[in-house]
Design an enzyme around this catalytic site. Structure first.
Site, PDB file in Angstrom:
ATOM      1  N   LYS A 172       0.660  -1.225   0.089  1.00  0.00           N
ATOM      2  CA  LYS A 172      -0.075   0.023   0.027  1.00  0.00           C
ATOM      3  C   LYS A 172       0.925   1.457  -0.100  1.00  0.00           C
ATOM      4  O   LYS A 172       0.433   2.371  -0.361  1.00  0.00           O
ATOM      5  CB  LYS A 172      -0.957  -0.031   1.177  1.00  0.00           C
ATOM      6  CG  LYS A 172      -1.667  -1.124   1.441  1.00  0.00           C
ATOM      7  CD  LYS A 172      -2.419  -0.972   2.794  1.00  0.00           C
ATOM      8  CE  LYS A 172      -3.153  -2.422   3.092  1.00  0.00           C
ATOM      9  NZ  LYS A 172      -3.650  -2.503   4.554  1.00  0.00           N
ATOM     10  N   GLY A 173       2.088   1.180   0.718  1.00  0.00           N
ATOM     11  CA  GLY A 173       2.958   2.203   0.851  1.00  0.00           C
ATOM     12  C   GLY A 173       2.984   3.438  -0.204  1.00  0.00           C
ATOM     13  O   GLY A 173       3.201   4.299  -0.090  1.00  0.00           O
TER      14      GLY A 173
ATOM     15  N   ASP B 150       7.399   3.422  -2.331  1.00  0.00           N
ATOM     16  CA  ASP B 150       7.661   4.339  -1.355  1.00  0.00           C
ATOM     17  C   ASP B 150       9.319   4.515  -0.924  1.00  0.00           C
ATOM     18  O   ASP B 150       9.858   5.269  -0.757  1.00  0.00           O
ATOM     19  CB  ASP B 150       6.711   4.095  -0.108  1.00  0.00           C
ATOM     20  CG  ASP B 150       6.780   2.798   0.462  1.00  0.00           C
ATOM     21  OD1 ASP B 150       7.415   1.974  -0.223  1.00  0.00           O
ATOM     22  OD2 ASP B 150       5.993   2.798   1.352  1.00  0.00           O
TER      23      ASP B 150
ATOM     24  N   ASP C 163      14.536  -0.889   1.003  1.00  0.00           N
ATOM     25  CA  ASP C 163      15.209  -1.151   2.227  1.00  0.00           C
ATOM     26  C   ASP C 163      16.160  -2.246   1.787  1.00  0.00           C
ATOM     27  O   ASP C 163      17.349  -2.193   1.385  1.00  0.00           O
ATOM     28  CB  ASP C 163      14.292  -1.360   3.403  1.00  0.00           C
ATOM     29  CG  ASP C 163      15.083  -1.897   4.641  1.00  0.00           C
ATOM     30  OD1 ASP C 163      16.358  -1.469   4.881  1.00  0.00           O
ATOM     31  OD2 ASP C 163      14.574  -2.114   5.462  1.00  0.00           O
TER      32      ASP C 163
ATOM     33  N   LYS D 174      16.684   3.685   1.303  1.00  0.00           N
ATOM     34  CA  LYS D 174      17.345   3.196   2.454  1.00  0.00           C
ATOM     35  C   LYS D 174      18.483   2.265   2.353  1.00  0.00           C
ATOM     36  O   LYS D 174      18.133   1.027   2.174  1.00  0.00           O
ATOM     37  CB  LYS D 174      16.222   2.907   3.610  1.00  0.00           C
ATOM     38  CG  LYS D 174      16.843   3.065   4.828  1.00  0.00           C
ATOM     39  CD  LYS D 174      15.563   2.781   5.963  1.00  0.00           C
ATOM     40  CE  LYS D 174      15.104   1.750   6.182  1.00  0.00           C
ATOM     41  NZ  LYS D 174      14.044   1.451   7.251  1.00  0.00           N
TER      42      LYS D 174
ATOM     43  N   PHE E 182      13.570   3.840  11.029  1.00  0.00           N
ATOM     44  CA  PHE E 182      12.446   3.463  10.563  1.00  0.00           C
ATOM     45  C   PHE E 182      11.678   4.669  10.265  1.00  0.00           C
ATOM     46  O   PHE E 182      11.334   5.351  11.104  1.00  0.00           O
ATOM     47  CB  PHE E 182      11.660   2.555  11.466  1.00  0.00           C
ATOM     48  CG  PHE E 182      10.506   1.917  10.854  1.00  0.00           C
ATOM     49  CD1 PHE E 182      10.917   0.751  10.072  1.00  0.00           C
ATOM     50  CD2 PHE E 182       9.293   2.171  10.936  1.00  0.00           C
ATOM     51  CE1 PHE E 182       9.809  -0.156   9.393  1.00  0.00           C
ATOM     52  CE2 PHE E 182       8.385   1.502  10.292  1.00  0.00           C
ATOM     53  CZ  PHE E 182       8.429   0.508   9.585  1.00  0.00           C
TER      54      PHE E 182
ATOM     55  N   ASP F 275       4.195   3.038   6.787  1.00  0.00           N
ATOM     56  CA  ASP F 275       3.419   2.676   7.930  1.00  0.00           C
ATOM     57  C   ASP F 275       4.119   1.984   9.064  1.00  0.00           C
ATOM     58  O   ASP F 275       5.142   1.692   8.720  1.00  0.00           O
ATOM     59  CB  ASP F 275       2.260   1.780   7.761  1.00  0.00           C
ATOM     60  CG  ASP F 275       2.524   0.704   7.276  1.00  0.00           C
ATOM     61  OD1 ASP F 275       3.307   0.316   6.466  1.00  0.00           O
ATOM     62  OD2 ASP F 275       2.095  -0.452   8.294  1.00  0.00           O
TER      63      ASP F 275
ATOM     64  N   ARG G 221       0.107   6.281   8.152  1.00  0.00           N
ATOM     65  CA  ARG G 221       0.148   6.407   6.411  1.00  0.00           C
ATOM     66  C   ARG G 221      -0.108   7.802   6.331  1.00  0.00           C
ATOM     67  O   ARG G 221       0.203   8.383   5.018  1.00  0.00           O
ATOM     68  CB  ARG G 221      -0.450   5.396   6.013  1.00  0.00           C
ATOM     69  CG  ARG G 221      -0.164   4.010   5.955  1.00  0.00           C
ATOM     70  CD  ARG G 221      -0.716   3.240   4.845  1.00  0.00           C
ATOM     71  NE  ARG G 221      -0.654   1.735   5.242  1.00  0.00           N
ATOM     72  CZ  ARG G 221       0.434   0.962   4.781  1.00  0.00           C
ATOM     73  NH1 ARG G 221       1.508   1.471   4.206  1.00  0.00           N
ATOM     74  NH2 ARG G 221       0.258  -0.327   5.037  1.00  0.00           N
TER      75      ARG G 221
HETATM   76  P1  IMP Z   1      12.421  -4.267   1.347  1.00  0.00           P
HETATM   77  O1  IMP Z   1      11.946  -5.429   0.664  1.00  0.00           O
HETATM   78  O2  IMP Z   1      13.189  -4.758   2.553  1.00  0.00           O
HETATM   79  O3  IMP Z   1      13.568  -3.584   0.660  1.00  0.00           O
HETATM   80  O4  IMP Z   1      11.410  -3.453   2.083  1.00  0.00           O
HETATM   81  C1  IMP Z   1      10.485  -2.646   1.090  1.00  0.00           C
HETATM   82  C2  IMP Z   1       9.198  -2.488   1.751  1.00  0.00           C
HETATM   83  O5  IMP Z   1       9.324  -2.642   3.486  1.00  0.00           O
HETATM   84  C3  IMP Z   1       8.873  -1.071   1.579  1.00  0.00           C
HETATM   85  O6  IMP Z   1       7.889  -0.955   0.428  1.00  0.00           O
HETATM   86  C4  IMP Z   1       8.007  -0.694   2.987  1.00  0.00           C
HETATM   87  O7  IMP Z   1       6.815  -1.139   2.826  1.00  0.00           O
HETATM   88  C5  IMP Z   1       8.819  -1.655   4.006  1.00  0.00           C
HETATM   89  N1  IMP Z   1       9.659  -0.838   4.905  1.00  0.00           N
HETATM   90  C6  IMP Z   1      10.883  -0.997   4.826  1.00  0.00           C
HETATM   91  N2  IMP Z   1      11.694  -0.009   5.567  1.00  0.00           N
HETATM   92  C7  IMP Z   1      10.542   0.868   6.123  1.00  0.00           C
HETATM   93  C8  IMP Z   1      10.551   2.064   6.842  1.00  0.00           C
HETATM   94  O8  IMP Z   1      11.429   2.497   7.313  1.00  0.00           O
HETATM   95  N3  IMP Z   1       9.180   2.322   7.047  1.00  0.00           N
HETATM   96  C9  IMP Z   1       8.111   1.892   6.598  1.00  0.00           C
HETATM   97  N4  IMP Z   1       8.091   0.963   5.754  1.00  0.00           N
HETATM   98  C10 IMP Z   1       9.445   0.187   5.327  1.00  0.00           C
HETATM   99 MG    MG Z   2       5.942  -0.923   0.853  1.00  0.00          MG
END
Ligand code: IMP
Ligand code: MG
Length: 173
Positions: free
Chosen positions: A41-42, A98, A101, A129, A150, A157, A163
């Protein structure tokens, strides 16, 4: 102690960064059509603001991924819970996130999209990030790079909360 919200990006900063990204995309895809795929949803708020700054014709679609895991990190166990509905064969696609990470979510969606044979796929993320990057995926359009923390607000969220905040904050629990 109640959670603390430390400002990271103001409305004005988000607007400026979104405009810069939109200008770059509009230039790079001049004369072309693009399918933007927002990751739910982000990305819903960022995508809504981004598309209104683009000067090229776009189509919009969404995918939704779920990852099992704790509230502040994705576990790497990802599955798709809403598929795209647009025929992207031979099309230029930009995945809109959004925040990236670990990179696992983006890696999953890029792999998922391959089966539909798009002409090209690029990635646009408001926030890159770099703290926990596990998969080296080039983020073609990154609005803002952060090292740690975070983040919540502007679509992001924590446990489905925050959000709706118009700005982006570092959530300190
Ligand atoms: P990844 O798969 O670790 O790259 O994470 C991606 C998803 O995790 C993002 O689309 C976010 O929904 C969630 N996420 C990762 N870090 C954060 C954060 O700092 N705040 C909120 N959501 C996060
Ligand atoms: Mg997301």
């Amino acid at each position: 102690m109640p959670p603390e919200l430390i400002p990271v990006l103001s409305r004005a900063e988000i607007e400026k960064k979104t405009k810069i990204l939109a200008n770059r995309i509009s230039e790079d895809y001049h004369g072309k059509e693009v399918v933007l795929i927002g990751i739910l949803k982000g990305a819903f708020i960022f995508l809504a603001d981004l598309v209104r700054e683009l000067t090229i014709p776009v189509q919009i679609d969404f995918a939704r991924l779920a990852s099992y895991g704790s509230n502040t990190s994705s576990s790497g166990q990802i599955r798709i819970t809403k598929e795209i509905e647009t025929d992207i064969r031979g099309r230029h696609v930009i995945v809109v996130e959004d925040l990236v990470d670990s990179g696992l979510t983006i890696a999953y969606i890029l792999d998922y999209l391959k089966q539909f044979h798009p002409e090209s796929v690029k990635v646009c993320a408001l926030i890159d990030k770099v703290e926990r990057r596990e998969v080296q995926i080039p983020i073609d359009y990154a609005g803002h790079v952060v090292d740690v923390g975070f983040l919540v607000g502007y679509g992001l969220d924590f446990d489905e909360k925050y959000r709706n905040l118009p700005e982006i904050y570092h959530l300190k629990l």
